[in-house]
Design an enzyme around this catalytic site. Structure first.
Site, mmCIF file in Angstrom:
data_model
loop_
_atom_site.group_PDB
_atom_site.id
_atom_site.type_symbol
_atom_site.label_atom_id
_atom_site.label_comp_id
_atom_site.label_asym_id
_atom_site.label_seq_id
_atom_site.Cartn_x
_atom_site.Cartn_y
_atom_site.Cartn_z
ATOM 1 N N HIS A 44 0.847 -1.198 0.000
ATOM 2 C CA HIS A 44 0.000 0.000 0.000
ATOM 3 C C HIS A 44 0.878 1.243 0.000
ATOM 4 O O HIS A 44 2.095 1.154 0.195
ATOM 5 C CB HIS A 44 -0.904 0.018 1.248
ATOM 6 C CG HIS A 44 -0.119 0.227 2.505
ATOM 7 N ND1 HIS A 44 0.547 -0.810 3.143
ATOM 8 C CD2 HIS A 44 0.156 1.350 3.226
ATOM 9 C CE1 HIS A 44 1.181 -0.330 4.204
ATOM 10 N NE2 HIS A 44 0.964 0.980 4.274
ATOM 11 N N HIS A 58 5.640 5.846 -0.670
ATOM 12 C CA HIS A 58 6.420 4.696 -1.110
ATOM 13 C C HIS A 58 5.643 3.421 -0.830
ATOM 14 O O HIS A 58 4.627 3.442 -0.122
ATOM 15 C CB HIS A 58 7.776 4.659 -0.382
ATOM 16 C CG HIS A 58 7.646 4.501 1.092
ATOM 17 N ND1 HIS A 58 7.377 5.565 1.935
ATOM 18 C CD2 HIS A 58 7.715 3.393 1.882
ATOM 19 C CE1 HIS A 58 7.305 5.126 3.178
ATOM 20 N NE2 HIS A 58 7.496 3.806 3.184
#
Length: 189
Positions: A43, A128
């Site tokens: 995620h 990220h």
């Protein structure tokens, strides 16, 4: 007393989960990490909440669902990068090029969470996708001696939703969707 921890994040489609799980397989040949992200847990974090009271959780869900969000958009993912030492990074991840809609969603979630009693994040937002964390051994495939082209690749991903997740640290996968917020093309559905 709140003991369950939560965060808000952008999930990845199954296709990207599979692609990034393949990257983990290559990385595992080069490095050892204490924690490898389960592919279903990949995620992009928008806001870590930590412990929430039942009231805070209900207020966040209500505000997330009633707010007007941007239309679906595309993100550029990659190349791989790291936090910590370049050769022995404590976190190995795929970078995310911050797009305007992502920045807007992040900003609005931050404001919404402040209103419900959470502190504003002071660190610079660095979106990220974590592949592995807590380095144990091995030399990064991003180091000068071992550049691996698989980790230099970029990807594109459509973003059509984000989720409020509950964290189950002892399970795998460990993130459970509590509520999903869909982005609608052309306005509210």
């Amino acid at each position: 007393m709140a003991t369950n921890h939560y965060f808000i994040g952008v999930p990845l489609q199954k296709e990207k989960q599979d692609e990034f799980a393949d990257l983990q397989k290559i990385l595992r040949q080069e490095m050892t990490y204490k924690t490898w992200t389960h592919p279903e847990d990949f995620h992009i974090t928008l806001k870590f909440l930590g412990a929430c009271t039942t009231e805070q959780l209900a207020a966040i869900e209500k505000e997330l669902q009633k707010k007007s969000w941007p239309d679906p958009f595309e993100l550029e993912l990659g190349p791989a990068a790291s936090f910590g030492k370049k050769d022995q990074p404590r976190v190995f991840h795929l970078s995310v090029k911050e797009a305007s809609p992502l920045a807007r969603i992040k900003k609005e979630i931050e404001q919404l969470c402040e209103q419900v009693g959470f502190e504003k994040e002071d660190r610079t937002y660095k979106p990220h996708i974590t592949l592995a964390k807590k380095w144990v051994s091995g030399l990064s495939p991003l180091s000068a001696e071992k550049v691996n082209d698989h980790f230099l690749k970029t990807y594109s991903m459509d973003v059509d939703r984000f989720c409020l997740y509950q964290i189950h640290p002892q399970q795998s996968p460990k993130y459970e969707v509590v509520c999903e917020v869909n982005l609608y093309s052309g306005g509210e559905a």
